[in-house]
Design a protein around this motif. Sequence first.
Motif, PDB file in Angstrom:
ATOM      1  N   LYS A   1      -0.329  -4.623   0.220  1.00  0.00           N
ATOM      2  CA  LYS A   1      -0.529  -3.232  -0.204  1.00  0.00           C
ATOM      3  C   LYS A   1      -1.955  -3.034  -0.677  1.00  0.00           C
ATOM      4  N   THR A   2      -2.412  -1.784  -0.573  1.00  0.00           N
ATOM      5  CA  THR A   2      -3.709  -1.441  -1.129  1.00  0.00           C
ATOM      6  C   THR A   2      -3.558  -1.314  -2.648  1.00  0.00           C
ATOM      7  N   PRO A   3      -4.648  -1.356  -3.383  1.00  0.00           N
ATOM      8  CA  PRO A   3      -4.551  -1.193  -4.838  1.00  0.00           C
ATOM      9  C   PRO A   3      -3.859   0.103  -5.273  1.00  0.00           C
ATOM     10  N   ASP A   4      -3.940   1.139  -4.441  1.00  0.00           N
ATOM     11  CA  ASP A   4      -3.271   2.404  -4.802  1.00  0.00           C
ATOM     12  C   ASP A   4      -1.829   2.480  -4.283  1.00  0.00           C
ATOM     13  N   GLY A   5      -1.307   1.348  -3.788  1.00  0.00           N
ATOM     14  CA  GLY A   5       0.099   1.267  -3.426  1.00  0.00           C
ATOM     15  C   GLY A   5       0.465   1.606  -1.991  1.00  0.00           C
ATOM     16  N   LYS A   6      -0.522   1.862  -1.147  1.00  0.00           N
ATOM     17  CA  LYS A   6      -0.224   2.188   0.252  1.00  0.00           C
ATOM     18  C   LYS A   6       0.170   0.920   1.016  1.00  0.00           C
ATOM     19  N   GLN A   7       1.170   1.055   1.866  1.00  0.00           N
ATOM     20  CA  GLN A   7       1.573  -0.031   2.759  1.00  0.00           C
ATOM     21  C   GLN A   7       0.599  -0.070   3.944  1.00  0.00           C
ATOM     22  N   LEU A   8       0.514  -1.223   4.606  1.00  0.00           N
ATOM     23  CA  LEU A   8      -0.406  -1.351   5.735  1.00  0.00           C
ATOM     24  C   LEU A   8      -0.111  -0.340   6.843  1.00  0.00           C
ATOM     25  N   TYR A   9       1.145  -0.051   7.091  1.00  0.00           N
ATOM     26  CA  TYR A   9       1.490   0.874   8.178  1.00  0.00           C
ATOM     27  C   TYR A   9       1.062   2.311   7.885  1.00  0.00           C
TER      28      TYR A   9
END
Length: 62
Positions: free
Chosen positions: A34-42
């Motif tokens: 996940k990105t630091p802001d909580g986004k999943q790779l997809y």
Amino acid sequence: MPTIEKVPVNRLRKAVEERMDFLKSQLLKMKYIKTPDGKQLYELTLTELEQIYENVKSEQRK
């Protein structure tokens, strides 16, 4: 001025999807989920995936 070859949209779309799949696969192998802001790779764009991949790769070299 040189001409730019027209690439069929479907071929371009497939190439982008393949690149994104490759980057996601590599990031998962590097334990990046996940990105630091909580986004999943997809959820990420190709540009975001490219940038994160380069950043993670350079961090792991240190």
